[in-house]
Design a protein around this motif. Sequence first.
Motif, PDB file in Angstrom:
ATOM      1  N   ARG A  10       9.551  -5.954  53.053  1.00  0.00           N
ATOM      2  CA  ARG A  10      10.473  -5.446  52.035  1.00  0.00           C
ATOM      3  C   ARG A  10      11.833  -5.241  52.683  1.00  0.00           C
ATOM      4  NH1 ARG A  10       6.794  -7.155  49.827  1.00  0.00           N
ATOM      5  NH2 ARG A  10       5.045  -6.047  48.946  1.00  0.00           N
ATOM      6  N   THR A  11      12.619  -6.271  52.712  1.00  0.00           N
ATOM      7  CA  THR A  11      13.931  -6.162  53.359  1.00  0.00           C
ATOM      8  C   THR A  11      15.043  -5.970  52.331  1.00  0.00           C
ATOM      9  OG1 THR A  11      13.962  -8.553  53.459  1.00  0.00           O
ATOM     10  CG2 THR A  11      13.347  -7.400  55.467  1.00  0.00           C
ATOM     11  N   THR A  12      16.268  -6.241  52.741  1.00  0.00           N
ATOM     12  CA  THR A  12      17.401  -5.936  51.866  1.00  0.00           C
ATOM     13  C   THR A  12      17.408  -6.716  50.561  1.00  0.00           C
ATOM     14  OG1 THR A  12      18.665  -7.531  53.100  1.00  0.00           O
ATOM     15  CG2 THR A  12      18.960  -5.205  53.666  1.00  0.00           C
ATOM     16  N   PHE A  13      18.081  -6.194  49.610  1.00  0.00           N
ATOM     17  CA  PHE A  13      18.008  -6.713  48.276  1.00  0.00           C
ATOM     18  C   PHE A  13      19.163  -7.575  47.812  1.00  0.00           C
ATOM     19  CE2 PHE A  13      15.632  -7.224  44.694  1.00  0.00           C
ATOM     20  CZ  PHE A  13      14.381  -6.762  45.046  1.00  0.00           C
ATOM     21  N   ALA A  16      19.101  -9.636  44.337  1.00  0.00           N
ATOM     22  CA  ALA A  16      19.545  -9.172  43.028  1.00  0.00           C
ATOM     23  C   ALA A  16      20.961  -9.619  42.764  1.00  0.00           C
ATOM     24  CB  ALA A  16      19.444  -7.649  42.953  1.00  0.00           C
ATOM     25  N   SER A 246      12.385 -11.542  47.207  1.00  0.00           N
ATOM     26  CA  SER A 246      13.135 -10.355  47.600  1.00  0.00           C
ATOM     27  C   SER A 246      13.423 -10.339  49.098  1.00  0.00           C
ATOM     28  CB  SER A 246      12.395  -9.081  47.184  1.00  0.00           C
ATOM     29  OG  SER A 246      11.116  -9.055  47.784  1.00  0.00           O
TER      30      SER A 246
ATOM     31  N   PRO B  27      15.961  -3.931  40.513  1.00  0.00           N
ATOM     32  CA  PRO B  27      15.555  -4.239  41.891  1.00  0.00           C
ATOM     33  C   PRO B  27      14.544  -3.266  42.476  1.00  0.00           C
ATOM     34  CG  PRO B  27      17.903  -4.495  41.657  1.00  0.00           C
ATOM     35  CD  PRO B  27      17.407  -3.979  40.338  1.00  0.00           C
ATOM     36  N   TYR B  30      11.158  -3.582  40.853  1.00  0.00           N
ATOM     37  CA  TYR B  30      10.543  -4.827  41.316  1.00  0.00           C
ATOM     38  C   TYR B  30       9.865  -4.637  42.665  1.00  0.00           C
ATOM     39  CZ  TYR B  30      10.153  -9.653  42.956  1.00  0.00           C
ATOM     40  OH  TYR B  30       9.685 -10.841  43.451  1.00  0.00           O
ATOM     41  N   LYS B  31      10.629  -4.100  43.608  1.00  0.00           N
ATOM     42  CA  LYS B  31      10.086  -3.869  44.949  1.00  0.00           C
ATOM     43  C   LYS B  31       8.847  -2.979  44.912  1.00  0.00           C
ATOM     44  CE  LYS B  31      13.473  -3.805  48.610  1.00  0.00           C
ATOM     45  NZ  LYS B  31      14.523  -3.010  49.241  1.00  0.00           N
ATOM     46  N   LEU B  34       5.804  -4.801  43.424  1.00  0.00           N
ATOM     47  CA  LEU B  34       5.159  -5.731  44.349  1.00  0.00           C
ATOM     48  C   LEU B  34       4.171  -4.998  45.250  1.00  0.00           C
ATOM     49  CD1 LEU B  34       8.158  -7.974  45.495  1.00  0.00           C
ATOM     50  CD2 LEU B  34       6.356  -8.611  43.910  1.00  0.00           C
ATOM     51  N   GLU B  35       4.625  -3.843  45.743  1.00  0.00           N
ATOM     52  CA  GLU B  35       3.781  -3.039  46.634  1.00  0.00           C
ATOM     53  C   GLU B  35       2.579  -2.495  45.883  1.00  0.00           C
ATOM     54  OE1 GLU B  35       6.426  -1.505  50.214  1.00  0.00           O
ATOM     55  OE2 GLU B  35       4.264  -1.606  49.931  1.00  0.00           O
ATOM     56  N   SER B  43       6.825 -14.681  44.877  1.00  0.00           N
ATOM     57  CA  SER B  43       7.373 -14.170  43.625  1.00  0.00           C
ATOM     58  C   SER B  43       8.885 -14.282  43.655  1.00  0.00           C
ATOM     59  CB  SER B  43       6.942 -12.716  43.414  1.00  0.00           C
ATOM     60  OG  SER B  43       7.516 -12.201  42.217  1.00  0.00           O
ATOM     61  N   TYR B  45      12.551 -13.386  42.179  1.00  0.00           N
ATOM     62  CA  TYR B  45      13.176 -12.306  41.430  1.00  0.00           C
ATOM     63  C   TYR B  45      14.344 -12.864  40.634  1.00  0.00           C
ATOM     64  CZ  TYR B  45      15.607  -7.957  40.410  1.00  0.00           C
ATOM     65  OH  TYR B  45      16.235  -6.924  39.772  1.00  0.00           O
ATOM     66  N   GLN B  46      14.342 -12.676  39.331  1.00  0.00           N
ATOM     67  CA  GLN B  46      15.414 -13.214  38.498  1.00  0.00           C
ATOM     68  C   GLN B  46      16.474 -12.180  38.143  1.00  0.00           C
ATOM     69  OE1 GLN B  46      14.570 -16.415  35.422  1.00  0.00           O
ATOM     70  NE2 GLN B  46      12.825 -15.046  35.171  1.00  0.00           N
ATOM     71  N   GLY B  47      16.143 -10.920  38.217  1.00  0.00           N
ATOM     72  CA  GLY B  47      17.102  -9.926  37.766  1.00  0.00           C
ATOM     73  C   GLY B  47      17.279  -9.998  36.262  1.00  0.00           C
TER      74      GLY B  47
END
Lengths: 269, 98
Positions: A10-13, A16, A246, B27, B30-31, B34-35, B43, B45-47
């Motif tokens: 889970r790194t930076t976003f 988006a 992500s 965002p 979403y994160k 997933l967890e 997966s 991510y389209q936003g």
Amino acid sequence: MSSPTDTMKRTTFLAAALLTGGTGAFAFASASLGGTEPASAQESVQESAPAQDEVAALAAEYDKAVKAHKKLVKEAKRLERKAIRDQHPVKDYWPKFQKLAEANNGRALLWLADHVTDNRSIKRADRAKTLKPLYQALIKHHGEKEWFGDALNSLSKNAKMLEAADVAEFFKSAAEGTKGEARGLALLYGATALMKEDSETANRFLDMLLKDHKSDHVYTKAQAMRVKPADVVVGKQAPDFLGETSDGFKFHLEDYKGKVTVLDFYGFW
Amino acid sequence: MPHLKALVERHENDNFELIGINTNDAPDTYKEGLEEHGVTWMSAYQGRQSPISSLYGVTGYPTYLVLDVDGKIAYRGHSGTAIDKVVEGLLAKNEGGK
């Protein structure tokens, strides 16, 4: 390519920002537009941070004034309404932004373009005359700004007030003066704005997009402009798109040819 | 989600890929999602703009598409259980019949 069993970090976003493309969210552009490269055929103008803040502050002031003005109009007695309506804040603010624009402040130029319709003293027939130099200056001097996408969006929205030929020229210049995602955006906005009036140019832009910008998110949008609902039914070839996880891993659907693939369109909401 | 997890596990060693295309989640949501749901597969991510959904004309969620090895659409619908059969059929076909 990561297999389904890979642990996802889970790194930076940035995904988006990268995926919202279009209006406003131009933050990603800093990577490709970076101040380290020369302006090439364009003369770029750097605004000082205080100058940028000045425009933002002025714009906020204006919005507040418009809100207050609307309230006044609503609450006024019928006979007074016209008089009050004529005292729209744009009368005071337009010259202020104009002054900044004359000093080639890009944000001010954009504000003017976005508020032409607010300014009743500009006759409908004269709107194109007002808009042209604004967009000319924006494209010539501000193509490398991280907010340039907003200028393209503005041009798109105002396209109806301009001649199709001028719109085509603007988007063409914008595309020529930019690279990477910014160029892709210019081509995409151009294609969208011109599809009705000048489908030849619009389709040429789309061809360029599909050829040169496969790794940019505008690629998927360009595909969407070409693909019809009848093209995405059982029996047809699934159209290619660019996806990003992500973790920032980019992939194309085409990468998975040779595998039985399930696309699961979903949301956690 | 558990159903898709099972699907992925069942075909771990097959010529198979599950690609999630997330739509309309913020965002953070979403994160977290997933967890929480143990999404270990790919997966995208389209936003909010959802260009991939627009491309495929997807308006209802979930929507599933199953593609054969040549990238042709073999199934398009909303049934999670239907896709199991389609996937199996396509894998069998590709391996020269089981």
